[in-house]
Design a protein around this motif. Structure first.
Motif, PDB file in Angstrom:
ATOM      1  N   LEU A  21     -10.988  -7.574   9.040  1.00 18.65           N
ATOM      2  CA  LEU A  21     -10.279  -8.182   8.467  1.00 18.65           C
ATOM      3  C   LEU A  21     -11.025  -7.631   6.896  1.00 18.65           C
ATOM      4  O   LEU A  21      -9.922  -7.882   6.320  1.00 18.65           O
ATOM      5  CB  LEU A  21     -10.508  -9.654   8.337  1.00 18.65           C
ATOM      6  CG  LEU A  21      -9.164 -10.415   9.658  1.00 18.65           C
ATOM      7  CD1 LEU A  21     -10.173 -11.616   9.121  1.00 18.65           C
ATOM      8  CD2 LEU A  21      -8.035 -10.759   8.970  1.00 18.65           C
ATOM      9  N   ASN A  22     -12.182  -7.630   6.991  1.00 22.57           N
ATOM     10  CA  ASN A  22     -12.359  -6.646   5.206  1.00 22.57           C
ATOM     11  C   ASN A  22     -11.759  -5.069   5.494  1.00 22.57           C
ATOM     12  O   ASN A  22     -11.483  -5.008   3.960  1.00 22.57           O
ATOM     13  CB  ASN A  22     -14.195  -7.063   5.464  1.00 22.57           C
ATOM     14  CG  ASN A  22     -14.481  -7.702   5.508  1.00 22.57           C
ATOM     15  OD1 ASN A  22     -14.032  -9.427   4.474  1.00 22.57           O
ATOM     16  ND2 ASN A  22     -15.714  -8.318   6.022  1.00 22.57           N
ATOM     17  N   GLU A  23     -12.015  -4.773   6.296  1.00 26.68           N
ATOM     18  CA  GLU A  23     -11.742  -3.661   6.846  1.00 26.68           C
ATOM     19  C   GLU A  23     -10.065  -3.184   6.296  1.00 26.68           C
ATOM     20  O   GLU A  23      -9.032  -2.718   5.256  1.00 26.68           O
ATOM     21  CB  GLU A  23     -11.526  -3.248   7.572  1.00 26.68           C
ATOM     22  CG  GLU A  23     -10.406  -1.476   7.896  1.00 26.68           C
ATOM     23  CD  GLU A  23     -11.539  -0.687   9.320  1.00 26.68           C
ATOM     24  OE1 GLU A  23     -10.043   0.713   9.293  1.00 26.68           O
ATOM     25  OE2 GLU A  23     -11.388  -1.117  10.182  1.00 26.68           O
ATOM     26  N   ILE A  24      -8.826  -4.759   6.415  1.00 21.37           N
ATOM     27  CA  ILE A  24      -8.053  -4.081   5.983  1.00 21.37           C
ATOM     28  C   ILE A  24      -7.866  -4.542   4.658  1.00 21.37           C
ATOM     29  O   ILE A  24      -6.793  -4.254   3.386  1.00 21.37           O
ATOM     30  CB  ILE A  24      -6.817  -5.813   7.058  1.00 21.37           C
ATOM     31  CG1 ILE A  24      -6.555  -5.266   8.315  1.00 21.37           C
ATOM     32  CG2 ILE A  24      -5.288  -6.031   6.364  1.00 21.37           C
ATOM     33  CD1 ILE A  24      -6.229  -6.369   8.699  1.00 21.37           C
ATOM     34  N   ALA A  25      -8.577  -5.903   3.963  1.00 19.58           N
ATOM     35  CA  ALA A  25      -8.222  -6.412   2.728  1.00 19.58           C
ATOM     36  C   ALA A  25      -9.107  -5.028   1.744  1.00 19.58           C
ATOM     37  O   ALA A  25      -8.759  -5.447   0.418  1.00 19.58           O
ATOM     38  CB  ALA A  25      -9.364  -7.390   2.563  1.00 19.58           C
ATOM     39  N   GLY A  26      -9.926  -4.527   2.078  1.00 18.42           N
ATOM     40  CA  GLY A  26     -10.256  -3.102   1.014  1.00 18.42           C
ATOM     41  C   GLY A  26      -9.050  -2.432   1.106  1.00 18.42           C
ATOM     42  O   GLY A  26      -8.909  -1.813  -0.288  1.00 18.42           O
ATOM     43  N   LYS A  27      -8.362  -2.252   1.853  1.00 20.63           N
ATOM     44  CA  LYS A  27      -7.264  -1.174   1.921  1.00 20.63           C
ATOM     45  C   LYS A  27      -6.489  -2.044   0.275  1.00 20.63           C
ATOM     46  O   LYS A  27      -5.705  -1.425   0.075  1.00 20.63           O
ATOM     47  CB  LYS A  27      -6.825  -0.710   3.369  1.00 20.63           C
ATOM     48  CG  LYS A  27      -7.231   0.052   4.100  1.00 20.63           C
ATOM     49  CD  LYS A  27      -6.535   0.432   5.060  1.00 20.63           C
ATOM     50  CE  LYS A  27      -7.545   0.855   6.116  1.00 20.63           C
ATOM     51  NZ  LYS A  27      -6.986   1.809   7.851  1.00 20.63           N
ATOM     52  N   VAL A  28      -6.098  -2.884   1.343  1.00 17.79           N
ATOM     53  CA  VAL A  28      -5.216  -4.435   0.639  1.00 17.79           C
ATOM     54  C   VAL A  28      -6.085  -4.195  -0.560  1.00 17.79           C
ATOM     55  O   VAL A  28      -4.409  -3.276  -2.186  1.00 17.79           O
ATOM     56  CB  VAL A  28      -4.633  -5.682   0.964  1.00 17.79           C
ATOM     57  CG1 VAL A  28      -3.804  -5.850  -0.125  1.00 17.79           C
ATOM     58  CG2 VAL A  28      -4.229  -5.014   2.091  1.00 17.79           C
ATOM     59  N   PHE A  29      -6.518  -4.489  -1.470  1.00 17.61           N
ATOM     60  CA  PHE A  29      -7.671  -3.551  -2.679  1.00 17.61           C
ATOM     61  C   PHE A  29      -7.122  -2.707  -3.557  1.00 17.61           C
ATOM     62  O   PHE A  29      -7.205  -2.868  -4.997  1.00 17.61           O
ATOM     63  CB  PHE A  29      -8.681  -4.148  -2.997  1.00 17.61           C
ATOM     64  CG  PHE A  29      -9.599  -4.361  -3.858  1.00 17.61           C
ATOM     65  CD1 PHE A  29      -9.371  -5.460  -4.950  1.00 17.61           C
ATOM     66  CD2 PHE A  29     -10.185  -3.195  -3.924  1.00 17.61           C
ATOM     67  CE1 PHE A  29      -9.985  -5.045  -5.624  1.00 17.61           C
ATOM     68  CE2 PHE A  29     -11.178  -2.778  -4.802  1.00 17.61           C
ATOM     69  CZ  PHE A  29     -10.701  -3.750  -6.072  1.00 17.61           C
ATOM     70  N   ALA A  30      -7.444  -2.005  -2.579  1.00 12.10           N
ATOM     71  CA  ALA A  30      -7.005  -0.336  -3.365  1.00 12.10           C
ATOM     72  C   ALA A  30      -5.713  -0.463  -3.286  1.00 12.10           C
ATOM     73  O   ALA A  30      -5.569  -0.056  -4.460  1.00 12.10           O
ATOM     74  CB  ALA A  30      -7.815   0.825  -2.254  1.00 12.10           C
ATOM     75  N   ALA A  31      -4.945  -0.760  -3.074  1.00 16.82           N
ATOM     76  CA  ALA A  31      -3.726  -0.705  -3.248  1.00 16.82           C
ATOM     77  C   ALA A  31      -2.901  -1.541  -4.067  1.00 16.82           C
ATOM     78  O   ALA A  31      -2.058  -0.914  -4.604  1.00 16.82           O
ATOM     79  CB  ALA A  31      -2.620  -0.451  -2.233  1.00 16.82           C
ATOM     80  N   ASN A  32      -3.641  -2.202  -4.749  1.00 21.39           N
ATOM     81  CA  ASN A  32      -2.987  -3.127  -5.384  1.00 21.39           C
ATOM     82  C   ASN A  32      -4.140  -2.933  -7.186  1.00 21.39           C
ATOM     83  O   ASN A  32      -3.621  -4.496  -7.617  1.00 21.39           O
ATOM     84  CB  ASN A  32      -2.979  -4.896  -5.105  1.00 21.39           C
ATOM     85  CG  ASN A  32      -2.073  -4.593  -3.881  1.00 21.39           C
ATOM     86  OD1 ASN A  32      -0.825  -4.823  -3.919  1.00 21.39           O
ATOM     87  ND2 ASN A  32      -2.368  -4.252  -2.877  1.00 21.39           N
ATOM     88  N   SER A  33      -5.068  -2.628  -7.209  1.00 27.50           N
ATOM     89  CA  SER A  33      -5.885  -2.665  -7.739  1.00 27.50           C
ATOM     90  C   SER A  33      -6.053  -1.440  -8.800  1.00 27.50           C
ATOM     91  O   SER A  33      -5.550  -0.689  -8.139  1.00 27.50           O
ATOM     92  CB  SER A  33      -7.278  -3.399  -7.309  1.00 27.50           C
ATOM     93  OG  SER A  33      -7.735  -1.442  -7.273  1.00 27.50           O
ATOM     94  N   CYS A  34      -6.462  -1.501 -10.331  1.00 26.06           N
ATOM     95  CA  CYS A  34      -6.509  -0.215 -11.245  1.00 26.06           C
ATOM     96  C   CYS A  34      -7.876  -0.866 -11.763  1.00 26.06           C
ATOM     97  O   CYS A  34      -8.251  -2.420 -12.906  1.00 26.06           O
ATOM     98  CB  CYS A  34      -5.748   0.413 -11.920  1.00 26.06           C
ATOM     99  SG  CYS A  34      -4.442  -0.949 -12.776  1.00 26.06           S
TER     100      CYS A  34
END
Length: 238
Positions: A21-34
């Motif tokens: 779940l942390n791996e998924i969250a890391g990818k989601v964070f990278a795609a939705n943050s700046c």
């Protein structure tokens, strides 16, 4: 029976799930943050829509950028944060819901240049230097229609400059803007409608004549398109 072995297996399985779940969250964070300077902008709600377990982890990753580990209750408060509201995550970090994103921003004391008492008269026509803002400003008459760029230029009907001395300053009580339909609107209501964070409003430079705001620098120009107009251009000093 064999409770120790069962707990050990449970811990191992839970650890594997958590890492996944942390791996998924890391990818989601990278795609939705700046990042915007020191600020962090996180698209909210997350796109595509995410499970609550991923959303919680994304918020923890965001807070972790400031070495903050928010409590379960604080994460819940972030999930329930309404548009236009803010909550502190620490003594120096707040999170604001702007309507389209969560803004993680450090609390910064207002610089003395942000005092409402400061103002700078605009030389027209001519040049005006404002070292406090790091600006060199040119105001001149233009005989053809020009398009305004709220970040660096404002175009106004020449008749507006017959109403008084234009100044760059910060907001004051009683400020208003005039909409294209001719109606007045309080500057404070404009800030609210545009969801401009509260902590930024006192530090936004304005071009004003009296209490009428002609230009909210960086956001919008309130002028009129006439054959003969005035163009005000901002150039940042080296």
């Amino acid at each position: 029976p064999a409770v120790s072995a069962a707990l050990s297996r449970f811990g191992s399985l839970a650890g594997e799930d958590d890492r996944f779940l942390n791996e998924i969250a890391g990818k989601v964070f990278a795609a939705n943050s700046c990042r915007n300077g020191k600020d962090l902008i996180l698209t909210w709600p997350l796109k595509p829509e995410q499970d609550i377990s991923v959303m919680r982890r994304v918020l923890r990753i965001a807070a972790g950028m400031w070495d903050i580990v928010p409590s379960y209750e604080r994460i819940g408060a972030l999930l329930a944060l309404q548009t236009g509201k803010e909550i502190p995550l620490s003594s120096s970090l707040v999170v604001m819901h702007t309507g389209e994103s969560l803004l993680f921003t450090e609390k910064r004391p207002l610089h003395k240049a942000f005092s409402n008492d400061l103002s700078w008269d605009l030389n027209f026509p001519g040049e005006t230097d404002i070292p406090a803002l790091g600006w060199k400003i040119t105001a001149s008459v233009c005989f053809e229609k020009r398009k305004a760029d709220p970040e660096k230029s404002g175009v106004f009907g020449a008749s507006l400059f017959e109403n008084g001395l234009p100044q760059f300053r910060y907001r004051r009580q009683g400020d208003f803007v005039v909409l294209p339909n001719g109606n007045r609107k309080k500057l404070s209501d404009y800030f609210i409608d545009e969801k401009i964070p509260k902590h930024l409003r006192d530090s936004i430079p304005l071009l004003a004549i009296g209490s009428q705001i002609l230009w909210v620098v960086g956001y919008r120009v309130f002028g009129s398109a006439e054959e003969k107009g005035v163009i005000v251009e901002i150039e940042k000093m080296g």
